[in-house]
Motif scaffolding. Structure first.
Motif, short mmCIF file in Angstrom:
data_model
loop_
_atom_site.label_atom_id
_atom_site.label_comp_id
_atom_site.label_asym_id
_atom_site.label_seq_id
_atom_site.Cartn_x
_atom_site.Cartn_y
_atom_site.Cartn_z
N UNK A 1 -15.10 2.62 -2.65
CA UNK A 1 -13.77 2.41 -2.06
C UNK A 1 -13.20 3.76 -1.65
N UNK A 2 -13.02 3.95 -0.37
CA UNK A 2 -12.47 5.20 0.12
C UNK A 2 -10.97 5.24 -0.11
N UNK A 3 -10.41 6.44 -0.02
CA UNK A 3 -8.98 6.58 -0.16
C UNK A 3 -8.24 5.83 0.95
N UNK A 4 -8.86 5.77 2.13
CA UNK A 4 -8.25 5.04 3.26
C UNK A 4 -8.14 3.55 2.95
N UNK A 5 -9.20 2.99 2.34
CA UNK A 5 -9.18 1.57 1.98
C UNK A 5 -8.12 1.29 0.91
N UNK A 6 -8.06 2.16 -0.08
CA UNK A 6 -7.07 1.98 -1.15
C UNK A 6 -5.66 2.12 -0.59
N UNK A 7 -5.46 3.12 0.27
CA UNK A 7 -4.14 3.33 0.84
C UNK A 7 -3.70 2.13 1.68
N UNK A 8 -4.62 1.62 2.49
CA UNK A 8 -4.30 0.45 3.32
C UNK A 8 -3.99 -0.77 2.46
N UNK A 9 -4.71 -0.92 1.36
CA UNK A 9 -4.48 -2.05 0.45
C UNK A 9 -3.11 -1.95 -0.20
N UNK A 10 -2.77 -0.74 -0.67
CA UNK A 10 -1.47 -0.53 -1.31
C UNK A 10 -0.34 -0.73 -0.30
N UNK B 1 -0.81 6.63 -7.86
CA UNK B 1 -0.39 7.78 -7.05
C UNK B 1 0.06 7.32 -5.67
N UNK B 2 -0.70 6.41 -5.05
CA UNK B 2 -0.35 5.91 -3.72
C UNK B 2 0.96 5.13 -3.76
N UNK B 3 1.17 4.33 -4.80
CA UNK B 3 2.41 3.56 -4.93
C UNK B 3 3.63 4.48 -4.98
N UNK B 4 3.54 5.52 -5.80
CA UNK B 4 4.69 6.42 -5.95
C UNK B 4 4.90 7.26 -4.69
N UNK B 5 3.81 7.60 -4.00
CA UNK B 5 3.95 8.34 -2.75
C UNK B 5 4.66 7.50 -1.69
N UNK B 6 4.31 6.21 -1.62
CA UNK B 6 4.96 5.32 -0.65
C UNK B 6 6.45 5.20 -0.93
N UNK B 7 6.82 5.23 -2.20
CA UNK B 7 8.23 5.11 -2.58
C UNK B 7 8.96 6.44 -2.48
N UNK B 8 8.22 7.53 -2.27
CA UNK B 8 8.84 8.84 -2.19
C UNK B 8 9.41 9.31 -3.50
N UNK B 9 8.75 8.91 -4.61
CA UNK B 9 9.25 9.27 -5.95
C UNK B 9 8.19 10.07 -6.70
N UNK B 10 8.63 10.82 -7.69
CA UNK B 10 7.73 11.53 -8.58
C UNK B 10 7.88 10.95 -9.98
N UNK B 11 6.78 10.46 -10.54
CA UNK B 11 6.82 9.89 -11.88
C UNK B 11 5.64 10.42 -12.67
N UNK B 12 5.74 10.34 -13.99
CA UNK B 12 4.61 10.69 -14.84
C UNK B 12 3.65 9.51 -14.83
N UNK B 13 2.45 9.71 -14.28
CA UNK B 13 1.51 8.60 -14.13
C UNK B 13 0.93 8.20 -15.49
#
Length: 231
Positions: free
Chosen positions: A11-20, A94-106
């Protein structure tokens, strides 16, 4: 184990990003009251990346699982599926938080590793770490109105608004201990208002964040706490 490997390998990062991105779009539309047809999203992703629609549906269920580990709500009809390894879960979070524009402790990767080790039969007692190293993490916090929390706690009068039982103990200030919960979380666009907040005992609060019946509990609150609004 075979299913886990199949979902994790290649699973490439592109596939994961598109899925998220597709998952988040569906969730936003659902919250807005729009009709969503999940199959259309699976089909579009399958055509783009050459995987089966079923593979993307399963990946969406993995995203639900990561959200559940984060204490967040997941998309209706996509029950969390735990067949995802820690590395992929960390990428999803990581992708979820990036989409939301937030920084959280993963936390997803850590929690999955904990569960994997807990399932293993191991009589060896871990030595742990006598001096765990601190780690500085920048996180996003929301500015909240203290008056909202105070009013909701006053209205509850020491009774959990979910299980309807008295607070389990009193705090050091002598007040019944209840916690404020935003039915639609602030991280998901929820408002800091009394029409979106309830007072819960610690047990119900944890369950509505992390429990298998979280969606049912939220629905019960909307049906039984008159001040709550879906708007």
């Amino acid at each position: 184990m075979k299913l886990l490997t199949a979902l994790s390998e290649g699973w490439s990062n592109e596939e994961l990003k598109a899925s998220v991105e597709a998952y988040v779009e569906m969730q936003r539309n659902e919250r807005a009251g729009h009709l969503i047809i999940k199959q259309h999203y699976y089909s579009k992703l399958a055509k783009t990346f050459g995987r089966s629609e079923k593979a993307f549906e399963q990946r969406m269920q993995n995203i639900s699982y990561v959200l559940s580990l984060m204490g967040r709500s997941w998309l209706t009809g996509l029950k969390p599926a735990k067949n995802v390894d820690a590395d992929i879960a960390d990428q999803i979070e990581k992708l979820l938080t990036q989409l939301e524009g937030r920084k959280v402790a993963r936390i997803a990767a850590f929690e999955i590793t904990v569960r994997e080790k807990a399932r293993q039969k191991n009589d060896h007692k871990p030595s742990g770490n006598q001096n765990p190293k601190p780690r500085r993490v920048l996180v996003t916090q929301f500015q909240r109105d203290a008056a909202v929390k105070a009013w909701v706690l006053q209205q509850a009068e020491g009774i959990c608004e979910c299980c309807e039982k008295p607070a389990p103990f009193r705090g050091t200030d002598g007040l019944p201990y209840l916690e404020l919960h935003y039915v639609r979380q602030l991280a998901e666009g929820g408002a800091d208002t009394v029409s979106n907040a309830v007072a819960l005992c610690p047990n119900c609060h944890r369950e509505i964040h992390y429990g298998a019946n979280a969606q049912a509990l939220a629905a019960w609150l909307y049906d039984n706490v008159p001040r709550l609004s879906l708007d």
